[in-house]
Design a protein around this motif. Structure first.
Motif, PDB file in Angstrom:
ATOM      1  N   LEU A  23      -9.899   0.078  -0.450  1.00 20.11           N
ATOM      2  CA  LEU A  23     -10.104  -1.142  -1.223  1.00 20.11           C
ATOM      3  C   LEU A  23     -11.563  -1.229  -1.629  1.00 20.11           C
ATOM      4  O   LEU A  23     -12.446  -1.313  -0.760  1.00 20.11           O
ATOM      5  N   PRO A  24     -11.864  -1.192  -2.930  1.00 19.34           N
ATOM      6  CA  PRO A  24     -13.269  -1.262  -3.357  1.00 19.34           C
ATOM      7  C   PRO A  24     -13.861  -2.631  -3.024  1.00 19.34           C
ATOM      8  O   PRO A  24     -13.161  -3.648  -3.057  1.00 19.34           O
ATOM      9  N   PRO A  25     -15.131  -2.691  -2.664  1.00 20.39           N
ATOM     10  CA  PRO A  25     -15.752  -3.990  -2.338  1.00 20.39           C
ATOM     11  C   PRO A  25     -15.754  -4.909  -3.548  1.00 20.39           C
ATOM     12  O   PRO A  25     -15.934  -4.464  -4.690  1.00 20.39           O
ATOM     13  N   GLN A  26     -15.543  -6.184  -3.276  1.00 21.39           N
ATOM     14  CA  GLN A  26     -15.481  -7.185  -4.339  1.00 21.39           C
ATOM     15  C   GLN A  26     -16.470  -8.303  -4.051  1.00 21.39           C
ATOM     16  O   GLN A  26     -16.693  -8.672  -2.892  1.00 21.39           O
ATOM     17  N   THR A  27     -17.052  -8.832  -5.088  1.00 20.01           N
ATOM     18  CA  THR A  27     -17.941  -9.977  -4.928  1.00 20.01           C
ATOM     19  C   THR A  27     -17.158 -11.222  -4.531  1.00 20.01           C
ATOM     20  O   THR A  27     -17.596 -12.026  -3.705  1.00 20.01           O
ATOM     21  N   ALA A  28     -15.972 -11.368  -5.102  1.00 21.67           N
ATOM     22  CA  ALA A  28     -15.212 -12.607  -4.928  1.00 21.67           C
ATOM     23  C   ALA A  28     -14.655 -12.767  -3.526  1.00 21.67           C
ATOM     24  O   ALA A  28     -14.527 -13.885  -3.025  1.00 21.67           O
ATOM     25  N   VAL A  29     -14.299 -11.666  -2.864  1.00 22.03           N
ATOM     26  CA  VAL A  29     -13.599 -11.760  -1.586  1.00 22.03           C
ATOM     27  C   VAL A  29     -14.037 -10.629  -0.668  1.00 22.03           C
ATOM     28  O   VAL A  29     -14.539  -9.595  -1.110  1.00 22.03           O
ATOM     29  N   GLU A  30     -13.810 -10.858   0.626  1.00 25.32           N
ATOM     30  CA  GLU A  30     -13.906  -9.811   1.635  1.00 25.32           C
ATOM     31  C   GLU A  30     -12.478  -9.379   1.954  1.00 25.32           C
ATOM     32  O   GLU A  30     -11.568 -10.224   2.036  1.00 25.32           O
ATOM     33  N   LEU A  31     -12.232  -8.085   2.155  1.00 23.36           N
ATOM     34  CA  LEU A  31     -10.867  -7.560   2.210  1.00 23.36           C
ATOM     35  C   LEU A  31     -10.639  -6.689   3.435  1.00 23.36           C
ATOM     36  O   LEU A  31     -11.558  -6.031   3.936  1.00 23.36           O
ATOM     37  N   ALA A  32      -9.391  -6.690   3.900  1.00 21.85           N
ATOM     38  CA  ALA A  32      -8.916  -5.732   4.900  1.00 21.85           C
ATOM     39  C   ALA A  32      -7.409  -5.624   4.717  1.00 21.85           C
ATOM     40  O   ALA A  32      -6.746  -6.588   4.305  1.00 21.85           O
ATOM     41  N   SER A  33      -6.848  -4.465   5.021  1.00 23.09           N
ATOM     42  CA  SER A  33      -5.416  -4.264   4.778  1.00 23.09           C
ATOM     43  C   SER A  33      -4.844  -3.302   5.805  1.00 23.09           C
ATOM     44  O   SER A  33      -5.568  -2.521   6.429  1.00 23.09           O
ATOM     45  N   ARG A  34      -3.530  -3.366   5.943  1.00 20.50           N
ATOM     46  CA  ARG A  34      -2.790  -2.420   6.773  1.00 20.50           C
ATOM     47  C   ARG A  34      -1.440  -2.145   6.106  1.00 20.50           C
ATOM     48  O   ARG A  34      -0.824  -3.038   5.529  1.00 20.50           O
ATOM     49  N   TYR A  35      -0.997  -0.898   6.231  1.00 18.42           N
ATOM     50  CA  TYR A  35       0.356  -0.525   5.823  1.00 18.42           C
ATOM     51  C   TYR A  35       1.002   0.213   6.979  1.00 18.42           C
ATOM     52  O   TYR A  35       0.460   1.214   7.476  1.00 18.42           O
ATOM     53  N   VAL A  36       2.149  -0.281   7.457  1.00 10.73           N
ATOM     54  CA  VAL A  36       2.885   0.352   8.553  1.00 10.73           C
ATOM     55  C   VAL A  36       4.208   0.834   7.981  1.00 10.73           C
ATOM     56  O   VAL A  36       5.067   0.026   7.613  1.00 10.73           O
ATOM     57  N   PRO A  37       4.400   2.144   7.876  1.00 11.61           N
ATOM     58  CA  PRO A  37       5.652   2.644   7.285  1.00 11.61           C
ATOM     59  C   PRO A  37       6.820   2.469   8.231  1.00 11.61           C
ATOM     60  O   PRO A  37       6.657   2.413   9.454  1.00 11.61           O
ATOM     61  N   ALA A  38       8.010   2.386   7.669  1.00 11.84           N
ATOM     62  CA  ALA A  38       9.222   2.348   8.485  1.00 11.84           C
ATOM     63  C   ALA A  38       9.365   3.668   9.222  1.00 11.84           C
ATOM     64  O   ALA A  38       8.879   4.705   8.783  1.00 11.84           O
ATOM     65  N   ASP A  39      10.036   3.607  10.368  1.00 14.75           N
ATOM     66  CA  ASP A  39      10.146   4.787  11.206  1.00 14.75           C
ATOM     67  C   ASP A  39      11.365   5.638  10.880  1.00 14.75           C
ATOM     68  O   ASP A  39      11.614   6.623  11.552  1.00 14.75           O
ATOM     69  N   SER A  40      12.149   5.254   9.885  1.00 18.14           N
ATOM     70  CA  SER A  40      13.326   6.047   9.546  1.00 18.14           C
ATOM     71  C   SER A  40      13.575   5.953   8.051  1.00 18.14           C
ATOM     72  O   SER A  40      12.981   5.143   7.352  1.00 18.14           O
ATOM     73  N   GLY A  41      14.490   6.814   7.589  1.00 14.49           N
ATOM     74  CA  GLY A  41      14.802   6.838   6.158  1.00 14.49           C
ATOM     75  C   GLY A  41      15.429   5.570   5.648  1.00 14.49           C
ATOM     76  O   GLY A  41      15.495   5.341   4.453  1.00 14.49           O
ATOM     77  N   SER A  42      15.923   4.697   6.566  1.00 20.93           N
ATOM     78  CA  SER A  42      16.577   3.475   6.120  1.00 20.93           C
ATOM     79  C   SER A  42      15.594   2.428   5.640  1.00 20.93           C
ATOM     80  O   SER A  42      15.986   1.433   5.052  1.00 20.93           O
TER      81      SER A  42
END
Length: 879
Positions: free
Chosen positions: A514-533
């Motif tokens: 996530l590129p730094p932004q003047t307007a906001v401070e950011l943090a993120s997470r993505y947790v993938p599903a553990d199966s094809g479903s």
């Protein structure tokens, strides 16, 4: 759905892949029935009859304590089952839990271990059932005939598969009767044997001694290990009580308790019978002695006549004991089908095997394809190996121990890794979620390695041996056992490649940073599903917009697999393109809805209906750090969480006008505006984050509790939220975007209002030059004055009403001119004989970026210039 002849198809696909949501008959079993199924799966009478002699041959008089020591690793793994079941009562057990802990490939191998062990042992149980059936009827010649024992064994598999198909209640009822009689006869045998030892002892009888329960009396550590190796697998099968967890009342607790109770009950039963049998028969190598190799395959049948007598009631009881060995094998055949079918069923529901195995009978609410399919696989394996070689069949049956140790050990390690984040929470968590399961896993790993490479690999062990390149001759038991597991590795690579491809595509399409932004401070997470479903479809994004504003987006494609990931990539690209047009959030969603609807025409054919995308949810927000306003609109998406800086950490979920998911059609979307002071915290997330706990409401409450610590660094908040809401990977993707708002300082903006008077164009240039001098940006004065002059002149010429000029000093210098007009200027090349039409062309050459955005009162034309080196504004404008 109609089949040939007008018959109706009586099965349907499992409605969902989550624990307890597959459509099986919930609440059908209580604690007693669960314990009965767990005990029956171990086949106590048959296990003792076939194993006790082997244990005595290895350790002599210490057989009772060795039988009890084998209980320890089983109890430790039972605790792992209990803790994992409490978190996720999924009938896939090891498959599901190992997938959550280590990923889909390791989980698939855990499920394969269960399938291999069950199919291998089914051949043994069916053959034993056939043999004992003939012995019970007095047809000893037929009992030794491979053809007829195989035919009868196949018949037993068909009968027990039918019972499992008809319903779990019928299965439990059959097991209750069979097990109660079996245990009663075993206890009667043990008590009678002990009474006779002390009242009318036989020539081989010996009194019980304390030395029998001292493992240090065994001749060597190797003998102890081999004895435990032989004894540990007589406990195998209690995990069936957990495999039927989705059909058990209070599925989060009763199956785990049943597993522990089953293992403890087996300890008492085996300890009592082993002690009494040894006291009555002794350990001699002749006669009824337990050390007699001729009786090692069935010590109970030999002891029955000696203990009960050969006349009258004694003969009846001895025959009843033989019957119990028969029914023990038969009932274990049934309870072996249960976990095998449900493991395959769960794997199919999670898209780890073909989805047709996830079909549920509409009336019986039992797995159809998986039950019948596993029954047929067991029959095929028994017939094939019987026809091919009885020696190979014997070695394959012994190799079942490797598969058992593999998936039991994997479950122990999965428990430790699954709960690694909470092991320090309390002494109980450390003990029951960490130390005990981990120790059980290590024991199973040791037994697996010792058996595979230390015992079974000996060419003299078992009935066959195989010459392996670069190794030499190896025992057939090791070859069959490891070969079956290695076959699973090959199948795993083929089966899971779709999930791996979807995950790679999904990750490649998400923001890498996530590129730094003047307007906001950011943090993120993505947790993938553990199966094809579940994998594929969740995303988040941060889009820089004009005027230092920022677009925030989170969405979820309602589908799975590669197609969902590809759809996500298209929708994310569409959002970025539409956002750069500076459209309002509701307009972005409206145009995005058209994009998704047009893409739905490219769906796969009906044969791949399970892979289709069923709509897209999205939440789009635009935050302006100049005035602190945030405009939001949603398309079927979960509400965001907001924590204001002066709220005391209380999170709220502001109501937004509902809108249908993209591509579904429905009423128009609406935008809502929030006033957010600097330091406000916004959490945008997909439903996978909050549904994985104990329902959406509980998940939202837990998220609010985590966000109460809103002043912590955002990276720490993200970690805390994921740890609290997703203690392990889940069935659905989860995305989280945390945003803390900022406001531009007053010294970073300058605004002027001008009447629509051509004479004031010069005044606009003057005030802009003065402001640039105050900001020490004199070298940009010439180009900025030219830009302002052209934009203000166009506004006066083509619009009515007042004109607003605004300068913003940020990473770039932004010049904005707003008017009440709604027509958009277009860049074009003016002809050589035209006097006008060159203004925007000149601006485009001088500005780094330029564009137009519409407002409720008109439009704004903006142009950005890059600042000289070292002149960027201080971006740390937090309160």
């Amino acid at each position: 759905m109609k089949l040939y002849g007008g018959a109706s198809y009586t099965a349907r696909l499992a409605p969902a892949a989550g624990a307890g949501r597959k459509g099986l008959r919930s609440g059908a079993l209580g604690l007693f029935s669960s314990v009965v199924i767990g005990l029956a799966s171990t086949a106590p009478a048959y296990s003792l009859a076939a194993t006790l002699g082997l244990i005595v041959a290895g350790v002599g008089l210490q057989a009772p304590i060795i039988t009890m020591l084998a209980f320890i690793p089983m109890l430790l793994i039972a605790y792992a089952y209990r803790e994992l079941n409490a978190a996720n009562a999924d009938c896939g057990t090891t498959f599901t839990w190992a997938t959550r802990a280590f990923g889909p490939r390791t989980g698939w191998m855990g499920g394969w271990g269960i399938i291999v062990a069950d199919i291998l042992v089914m051949a043994n149980l069916a053959e034993i059932a056939g043999t004992y059936g003939f012995r019970l009827l007095g047809y000893d010649a037929l009992a030794g005939n491979r053809l007829w024992t195989t035919v009868v064994g196949v018949g037993w598999i068909i009968v027990m598969t039918t019972i499992c198909y008809v319903g779990i209640e019928l299965s439990a009822a059959v097991q209750r009767w069979l097990l109660c009689v079996e245990v009663a006869v075993l206890v009667l045998f043990a008590v009678t044997a002990l009474v006779r030892v002390y009242t009318s002892p036989g020539p081989t009888s010996i009194h019980v001694s304390a030395s029998w329960f001292d493992p240090f009396q065994v001749a060597s550590a190797r003998a102890v290990t081999q004895g435990v190796l032989a004894a540990v697998f007589i406990y195998w099968g209690w995990d069936t009580a957990v495999s039927v967890n989705e059909e058990t009342a209070d599925s989060a607790h009763i199956p785990g308790r049943a597993a522990v109770i089953s293992t403890v009950s087996l300890l008492v039963t085996y300890g009592l019978v082993a002690t009494s049998a040894q006291a009555f028969a002794g350990v001699g190598p002749t006669g009824i002695g337990l050390g007699n190799a001729a009786n090692s395959g069935d010590v109970l049948s030999v002891l029955g006549n000696a203990v009960f007598g050969g006349h009258g009631t004694g003969l009846l009881l001895s025959r009843l004991l033989v019957l119990m060995v028969l029914t023990s094998a038969v009932s274990s055949t049934q309870t072996t089908i249960l976990p095998m079918a449900r493991t395959v069923f769960s794997m199919a529901a999670h898209k780890a095997v073909p989805s047709r195995f996830a079909r549920v009978h509409r009336r019986f609410l039992t797995p159809t394809w998986s039950t019948v399919g596993m029954g047929l696989a067991s029959i095929g394996f028994l017939v094939l190996l019987t026809a091919f070689s009885h020696d190979v069949l014997a070695d394959s049956i012994q190799s079942v121990g490797l598969a058992i140790a593999f998936y039991y050990g994997l479950t122990g390690f999965a428990c430790v890794w699954f709960y690694r984040g909470v092991l320090t929470r309390s002494a109980r968590d450390l003990l029951f979620k960490g130390l005990l399961p981990g120790l059980g896993g290590l024991m199973m790993l040791f037994l697996f390695c010792y058996a595979a490479f230390g015992v079974y690999a000996n060419p003299k062990y078992g009935a066959t041996s195989v010459s392996v390149p670069l190794v030499g001759r190896v025992g057939g038991v090791t070859v069959v056992g490891l070969g079956a597991l290695l076959l699973g590795v090959v199948l795993m690579l083929v089966v899971t490649r779709g999930h791996a491809a979807a995950l790679r595509l999904q990750r490649s399409l998400l923001p890498q940073r996530l590129p730094p932004q003047t307007a906001v401070e950011l943090a993120s997470r993505y947790v993938p599903a553990d199966s094809g479903s579940g994998v594929g479809g969740d995303w988040f994004d941060v889009i820089p917009l004009s005027g230092t504003r920022v677009g925030l987006v989170v969405g979820d494609v309602l589908g799975h697999g590669v197609r969902a990931a590809a759809t996500m990539g298209r929708v994310r690209t569409g959002v970025r393109v539409l956002a750069r047009l500076d459209l309002a959030p509701d307009e972005v969603l409206a145009r995005l809805d058209d994009l998704v609807e047009q893409g739905s025409g490219d769906q796969l054919d009906a044969r791949h209906a399970d892979a289709e995308v069923r709509g897209v949810t999205c939440l789009y927000a635009v935050y302006d750090p100049v005035n602190g306003r945030c405009s939001l609109a949603r398309a079927g998406h979960t509400l965001p969480a907001v924590v204001l800086p002066d709220s005391g950490g209380v999170a709220s979920y502001p109501e937004l006008p509902p809108g249908p998911p993209l591509g579904i059609g429905g009423p128009p979307y609406q935008s809502t505006e929030l006033q957010l002071p600097p330091g406000s915290l916004i959490a945008l997330f997909t439903d996978g984050l909050v549904q994985a706990a104990h329902g959406t409401d509980a998940g939202l409450t837990e998220l609010a509790r985590t966000l109460a610590q809103h002043r912590r660094p955002l990276e720490e908040l993200c970690d805390s939220a994921v740890a609290a809401l997703l203690p392990g990977p889940v069935d659905d993707d989860a995305a989280l975007l945390l945003v803390r708002t900022r406001m531009l300082g007053e010294h970073q903006t300058a605004v002027w209002e001008l009447p629509a008077d051509p004479e004031l164009v010069g005044h606009a240039r003057t005030v802009v030059a003065a402001q640039l001098a105050e900001w020490h940006l004199d070298e940009l004065a010439f180009t900025t004055e030219l830009i302002v002059s052209e934009l203000v002149t166009n506004a006066i010429r083509h619009a009515d009403g007042p004109i607003h000029v605004r300068l913003i000093r940020d990473r770039t210098l932004i010049c904005e001119v707003s008017d009440t007009g709604h027509t958009s200027p277009h860049l074009r090349h003016a002809a050589t004989d035209e006097e006008g039409g060159r203004g925007l062309f000149i601006i485009a050459q001088m500005a780094h970026l330029w564009g137009t955005r519409y407002t409720p009162t008109g439009k704004t034309i903006w142009a950005e210039q890059e600042l000289p080196p070292g002149q960027a504004a201080d971006r740390r404008q937090l309160p």
